[in-house]
Every structure is written in C-alpha cells, then in structure tokens.
Design an enzyme around this catalytic site. Structure first.
Site, PDB file in Angstrom:
ATOM      1  N   HIS A  68       0.822  -1.232   0.000  1.00  0.00           N
ATOM      2  CA  HIS A  68       0.000   0.000   0.000  1.00  0.00           C
ATOM      3  C   HIS A  68       0.841   1.262   0.000  1.00  0.00           C
ATOM      4  O   HIS A  68       1.709   1.445   0.850  1.00  0.00           O
ATOM      5  CB  HIS A  68      -0.931   0.027   1.197  1.00  0.00           C
ATOM      6  CG  HIS A  68      -2.010   1.057   1.064  1.00  0.00           C
ATOM      7  ND1 HIS A  68      -3.186   0.811   0.390  1.00  0.00           N
ATOM      8  CD2 HIS A  68      -2.077   2.351   1.466  1.00  0.00           C
ATOM      9  CE1 HIS A  68      -3.938   1.889   0.400  1.00  0.00           C
ATOM     10  NE2 HIS A  68      -3.290   2.844   1.045  1.00  0.00           N
ATOM     11  N   ASP A  70       0.304   5.675  -1.031  1.00  0.00           N
ATOM     12  CA  ASP A  70      -0.629   6.734  -1.439  1.00  0.00           C
ATOM     13  C   ASP A  70       0.053   7.875  -2.177  1.00  0.00           C
ATOM     14  O   ASP A  70      -0.441   9.011  -2.137  1.00  0.00           O
ATOM     15  CB  ASP A  70      -1.382   7.272  -0.211  1.00  0.00           C
ATOM     16  CG  ASP A  70      -2.649   6.479   0.059  1.00  0.00           C
ATOM     17  OD1 ASP A  70      -3.470   6.368  -0.853  1.00  0.00           O
ATOM     18  OD2 ASP A  70      -2.797   5.956   1.183  1.00  0.00           O
ATOM     19  N   GLU A 170      -9.049   1.887  -3.223  1.00  0.00           N
ATOM     20  CA  GLU A 170      -9.169   1.880  -1.759  1.00  0.00           C
ATOM     21  C   GLU A 170     -10.529   2.439  -1.357  1.00  0.00           C
ATOM     22  O   GLU A 170     -10.705   3.626  -1.165  1.00  0.00           O
ATOM     23  CB  GLU A 170      -8.037   2.692  -1.125  1.00  0.00           C
ATOM     24  CG  GLU A 170      -7.994   2.550   0.391  1.00  0.00           C
ATOM     25  CD  GLU A 170      -6.807   3.250   1.020  1.00  0.00           C
ATOM     26  OE1 GLU A 170      -6.166   4.051   0.340  1.00  0.00           O
ATOM     27  OE2 GLU A 170      -6.559   2.981   2.208  1.00  0.00           O
ATOM     28  N   HIS A 197     -13.329   2.331   2.664  1.00  0.00           N
ATOM     29  CA  HIS A 197     -12.326   3.156   3.338  1.00  0.00           C
ATOM     30  C   HIS A 197     -12.951   3.516   4.686  1.00  0.00           C
ATOM     31  O   HIS A 197     -13.485   2.599   5.344  1.00  0.00           O
ATOM     32  CB  HIS A 197     -11.951   4.396   2.496  1.00  0.00           C
ATOM     33  CG  HIS A 197     -10.749   5.098   3.048  1.00  0.00           C
ATOM     34  ND1 HIS A 197     -10.838   6.257   3.775  1.00  0.00           N
ATOM     35  CD2 HIS A 197      -9.436   4.778   2.990  1.00  0.00           C
ATOM     36  CE1 HIS A 197      -9.614   6.624   4.164  1.00  0.00           C
ATOM     37  NE2 HIS A 197      -8.745   5.737   3.700  1.00  0.00           N
ATOM     38  N   HIS A 243      -9.359  -1.516   6.402  1.00  0.00           N
ATOM     39  CA  HIS A 243     -10.419  -0.505   6.536  1.00  0.00           C
ATOM     40  C   HIS A 243     -11.818  -1.100   6.696  1.00  0.00           C
ATOM     41  O   HIS A 243     -12.754  -0.376   7.035  1.00  0.00           O
ATOM     42  CB  HIS A 243     -10.459   0.481   5.354  1.00  0.00           C
ATOM     43  CG  HIS A 243      -9.367   1.495   5.370  1.00  0.00           C
ATOM     44  ND1 HIS A 243      -9.323   2.534   6.263  1.00  0.00           N
ATOM     45  CD2 HIS A 243      -8.257   1.621   4.599  1.00  0.00           C
ATOM     46  CE1 HIS A 243      -8.240   3.266   6.049  1.00  0.00           C
ATOM     47  NE2 HIS A 243      -7.575   2.726   5.044  1.00  0.00           N
ATOM     48  N   HIS A 264      -2.779  -3.108   4.358  1.00  0.00           N
ATOM     49  CA  HIS A 264      -2.040  -2.208   5.256  1.00  0.00           C
ATOM     50  C   HIS A 264      -2.737  -2.143   6.615  1.00  0.00           C
ATOM     51  O   HIS A 264      -3.428  -1.179   6.936  1.00  0.00           O
ATOM     52  CB  HIS A 264      -1.818  -0.828   4.636  1.00  0.00           C
ATOM     53  CG  HIS A 264      -3.053  -0.064   4.246  1.00  0.00           C
ATOM     54  ND1 HIS A 264      -4.035  -0.573   3.427  1.00  0.00           N
ATOM     55  CD2 HIS A 264      -3.448   1.203   4.560  1.00  0.00           C
ATOM     56  CE1 HIS A 264      -4.975   0.344   3.260  1.00  0.00           C
ATOM     57  NE2 HIS A 264      -4.652   1.421   3.949  1.00  0.00           N
ATOM     58  N   ASP A 333       2.057   2.006   3.767  1.00  0.00           N
ATOM     59  CA  ASP A 333       1.115   3.123   3.899  1.00  0.00           C
ATOM     60  C   ASP A 333       1.827   4.471   3.791  1.00  0.00           C
ATOM     61  O   ASP A 333       1.317   5.490   4.274  1.00  0.00           O
ATOM     62  CB  ASP A 333       0.331   3.035   5.212  1.00  0.00           C
ATOM     63  CG  ASP A 333      -1.013   3.760   5.144  1.00  0.00           C
ATOM     64  OD1 ASP A 333      -1.367   4.257   4.060  1.00  0.00           O
ATOM     65  OD2 ASP A 333      -1.698   3.828   6.173  1.00  0.00           O
TER      66      ASP A 333
HETATM   67 ZN   LIG Z   1      -5.694   3.322   4.069  1.00  0.00          ZN
END
Ligand SMILES: [Zn+2]
Ligand SMILES: *[C@@H]1O[C@H](CO)[C@@H](O)[C@H](O)[C@H]1NC(C)=O
Ligand SMILES: *[C@@H]1O[C@H](CO)[C@@H](O)[C@H](O)[C@H]1NC(C)=O
Ligand SMILES: *[C@@H]1O[C@H](CO)[C@@H](O)[C@H](O)[C@H]1NC(C)=O
Ligand SMILES: *[C@@H]1O[C@H](CO)[C@@H](O)[C@H](O)[C@H]1NC(C)=O
Ligand SMILES: *[C@@H]1O[C@H](CO)[C@@H](O)[C@H](O)[C@H]1NC(C)=O
Length: 454
Positions: A68, A70, A170, A197, A243, A264, A333
C-alpha cells in the site's frame, strides 16, 4: 561472525598464561592484549558491516513487494496530477519517489487510487478514473517503472530491473455500487480493491465510524456485497480487507473462494486500534491462506504519535507467533499517513526493518516469504481461482434502488413523454438539478480534509 569468534578464541589461547608471564617481560603481555583489542574491534566492525551486507544481499535477492502506497493521492493534492511539473525520481514533501524506492529495495508497489469518502454518491468514479490515469501515466512514462497486471508479469519485471506498479482501489465507494464499473476498472488494470475506506458503502461496513452513512443493523456484508466478492473472485481481483469492519472481514473470509489480503493493517493485540486485526480474525485469515501486510503508521504501531523500529518488529513477531511468517507481508502506507517510526520515515528505509528482524532471529527463508513470496503466492492463487471460474458469466446482480438512497444517482430511462414536466418527482431527476448535492459539498469537503488520510 563465526570466523571472528574462532579467531578470538585462537588468539586468546595463544596469549601467554599468567604463570609464564610472571617470568617473561610484561611488554609481551601488553602487546598481546593490544592485539586482542585491535582484533575484537575489527571483528565488531566486520560483523556490523556483514549484518548490513546480509540484509542488502537478502533484499537484492528478494526485493520488497509493498502492499500500500498513497503517492497518487499526494500527486493530486500537491501537484494536481500534473506530472509534467515534477521529476518522479526525486519529489519533495513526499515519502516515495523512484530514487528512494530503489534505495529501499522496493521492486513492486501497490499504488492506491484512493479518492476521499466525501466523493461517495458524487463523482467518486470520475476521481478514481483520474487517479488510475495518473498511476498509469507515472508507470508508463518512466522507464524505471512498469505497470503489471499479473503475478507472472510482476515476477518478470524483477528480472528486467523494473519497479512493478500494481493498481489498487481503496474503498468500494469508487465503484458506486456497480458491478459493470468494477469490471471496467479491472480492464484498466486494477488488481485489488479494499471494500471500504473510512465510510460504509451501501453493501459493506467500515472499521471507522467517522462518516454516518449507510448504517445497518447486523448486515456487514449485504447480498450485493457478497456479489461484489464473487465477481472479484471471478475476475481475479484481490479482495483487500484493510479498513473494513471485523464483521465485514469475517463475512468475506467466509464467502471468498480466493485468499484475501489486509494490504495495510497491523496487530490489534499489540496496538488496539480498530484498523488493526485481532488474533481471532488472523486465524480466520490463515484458514483462507490470506495475507496481512503490516502497516507502519505510528498510530497503528504504538497507538501513539511516536514509534520506533522495535515497536514495528513487535507486530511482526506477534503475528508470526499467531499465524506464521507465511501469512505476513509489508504494506507501508507511505504518503497515506502522517507519522512514521523513527528510522522508517520513507520507502528507502525498509532495510532497517529487515535488519531488525534478522536481529530477532527471523530466518532468511521467512523473510524472503515476507518480502515477496507470500504476496506472489496469494496473487497466483487468486488467478487460479479466476481460471477455475472462467466459464461463469459476468454477474448481472444489481443493487436494489432502495439500498442506494443516493440523490445523485440517475436511473437511466428514455426521455419522459410528458415533456411539459421535465422536473418530475423521480429521485434521480430531482437530484440532477436540485440542491442536495450542492449543499452537501462544502461540508463533506471540510470533513474529508480533516479525516481523509491514513
Ligand atoms: Zn488506508
Ligand atoms: C532532490 O532534489 C532536491 C532539490 O529539490 C536536492 O536538494 C536533492 O539533492 C535531490 N536529491 C537527489 C537524490 O537527487
Ligand atoms: C518467479 O521467478 C522465480 C525465478 O526467478 C521462480 O522461481 C518463481 O517460481 C517465480 N514465481 C512466480 C509467482 O512466477
Ligand atoms: C438482523 O436484523 C434483522 C432485522 O433488522 C433480523 O430480522 C435478523 O434476524 C437479524 N439477524 C441476525 C443474524 O441477528
Ligand atoms: C462464518 O462461518 C462460521 C462457520 O460456518 C459461522 O459460525 C459464522 O457465523 C460465520 N460468520 C459470518 C460473519 O458469516
Ligand atoms: C522503542 O520504543 C519503546 C517504547 O515504546 C522503548 O521501550 C524502546 O526502548 C525503544 N527502542 C529503541 C531501540 O529505541
């Protein structure tokens, strides 16, 4: 290390005994002692280096597959997705770029195409498409990257010295409760989707209560939610339970024909955050042959704002104790959370973590699994289930309209014959022109900014 110990023992034996020294000159004794001191410092130096070398060597052979990241979210926030404005080798104010991925021995990165929960019921699908676009551009315009969509391509990209990019959605809000949308995302290269999420979807429940949407009694995975999981199994898309609420995760673990991942998440026993996974659920995950990829965010590691590498290693140790090293991976993450442990601040720091685990007597075989082999195995099994299901037709299950009380959803119908009433009272056309969408926007935007990231 062993050679050093032998040398030291040998040297100590050769040292004159106290009895013989009594008559001999004390300078011989002193010189021997000096030799010993020099030798031991040399050994320390060598073992210090060799431990680092051992880590580097292991990671060169088994480079990281990270579950994971971002960066794409940061590209939108900081650069409005204008790749022409930046050099992906070296990006400031983020934790991920090509130089640091290479320094950290990261060979494959699952890039999240996350869009804020505030986009649910609005333009989540458009925003997700735009995030997929930026990841695809990033991974095709730079020669160091390579977009991959299968376990085999991922593996081959390693031999080609490329960083493999995988695309993951996600949050199920990105598909707007539509299996055809899910299928089209698969066509664009998406190979994994987290069911939620921080917001519930009309069909699955989030671990977070930040958003007061789609609350249901005892129905953590609806009939449509099960259809989503089945369709993901059929397509060969990895189900991601990070999540999701524990109830949803459990229902999915009961229902999925293929192994799933927590891309994650960390251990709830070590840090009791609802984003982490309790031991009973880990055991269900093991039965499913799935994978938990440990999240490094301080709040999930130490339940505090600060953490260190040792705290992270505690999660690995605990999960190994409960379900074994064959069920563990890494899901950093980075760029999705704000604070990371001292010494693990960005994607270049992974060797420090692996060195710590070597210190804690993890075997190279276990670490090779954690670094990449476990993920490759899960990905291959997901593909195998897809192959077994290849004669199944695309699912035509649709979510019941009453389950998506969504003012922005247009139910496509031929134009009304009664032209004199363009603003009829169907929920869709009301939403098309009416204020609900517009009024909600500023509030949701504000909430999103406050709560979005992790
Ligand atoms: Zn997340
Ligand atoms: C990255 O760019 C910054 C300036 O933006 C520069 O100071 C730094 O040396 C660069 N680092 C590398 C590894 O190229
Ligand atoms: C990946 O490649 C290695 C050899 O480089 C091979 O041993 C392994 O089976 C391959 N794994 C997958 C999933 O293709
Ligand atoms: C779930 O709730 C519904 C009512 O909302 C009820 O009819 C049903 O029996 C409940 N199921 C379980 C398993 O508790
Ligand atoms: C999962 O399956 C077990 C055993 O069949 C059952 O007892 C349990 O209620 C199921 N849990 C969910 C959430 O469906
Ligand atoms: C890491 O932090 C813990 C507190 O959570 C502390 O007890 C420990 O000594 C620290 N370890 C290192 C190596 O700094």
């Amino acid at each position: 290390m062993k050679t050093c110990a032998k040398l030291l023992v040998h040297h100590t034996r050769k040292m004159p005994s106290v009895k013989t020294v009594r008559s001999a000159s004390s300078s011989l004794w002193m010189s021997s002692l000096r030799h010993l001191v020099v030798l031991s410092s040399l050994c320390l130096l060598i073992t210090g280096y060799s431990e680092r070398d051992r880590t580097r060597e292991l990671m060169s052979k088994y480079p990281v597959v990270d579950g994971h990241n971002d960066l794409a979210l940061q590209l939108r926030i900081l650069h409005n997705n204008q790749l022409s404005q930046i050099d992906l080798h070296n990006i400031s104010n983020v934790a991920t770029d090509i130089n640091r991925l290479q320094a950290g021995h990261v060979q494959a990165q699952m890039f999240s195409v996350y869009v804020l929960c505030g986009a649910q019921e609005k333009d989540a699908v458009r925003l997700t498409l735009e995030q997929i676009d930026v990841v695809r551009r990033m991974c095709t315009e730079y020669r160091d990257f390579e977009l991959v969509t299968s376990a085999k391509e991922l593996n081959i990209s390693e031999i080609r010295h490329k960083i493999a990019c995988l695309i993951s959605i996600e949050g199920g809000h990105s598909i707007d409760s539509s299996l055809p949308a899910l299928r089209m995302f698969y066509q664009l290269g998406v190979r994994s989707m987290a069911l939620t999420h921080n917001c519930n979807t009309p069909w699955a429940e989030s671990s977070s209560k930040l958003y007061n949407v789609y609350q249901r009694q005892n129905n953590s995975l609806t009939h449509f939610g099960k259809a989503v999981v089945e369709e993901m199994n059929r397509l060969g898309m990895i189900v991601d339970l990070s999540h999701s609420s524990w109830d949803t995760a459990w229902a999915v673990l009961n229902h999925s024909k293929a192994p799933v991942i927590f891309s994650h998440s960390s251990s709830y026993s070590i840090c009791s955050h609802s984003r982490n996974v309790p031991d009973w659920l880990l055991n269900e995950l093991k039965r499913n042959r799935g994978l938990i990829m440990v999240n490094l965010h301080n709040n999930f590691i130490s339940c505090k704002d600060k953490a260190n590498i040792s705290n992270v290693a505690d999660h690995f140790d605990h999960i190994k104790k409960v379900i074994g090293a064959e069920s563990i991976g890494i899901g950093g993450d980075f760029d999705g959370a704000l604070s990371f442990p001292q010494g693990l601040e960005d994607v270049s720091k992974y060797p420090a973590l692996i060195q710590e685990l070597l210190h804690r007597n993890w075997t190279e075989n276990e670490l090779a699994d954690v670094l990449r082999r476990n993920f490759l195995r899960v990905f291959e099994e997901v593909e195998r289930v897809r192959d077994v299901l290849h004669s199944n037709h695309p699912s035509e299950v649709q979510i019941p309209v009453e389950e998506v009380q969504n003012p922005c959803r247009l139910v496509l119908r031929p134009p009304s014959k009664r032209k004199e009433r363009p603003f009829n009272q169907s929920p869709s056309s009301r939403a098309q022109f009416g204020p609900p969408c517009l009024l909600i926007w500023p509030m949701v935007l504000l909430l999103s900014i406050i709560f979005s990231i992790e």
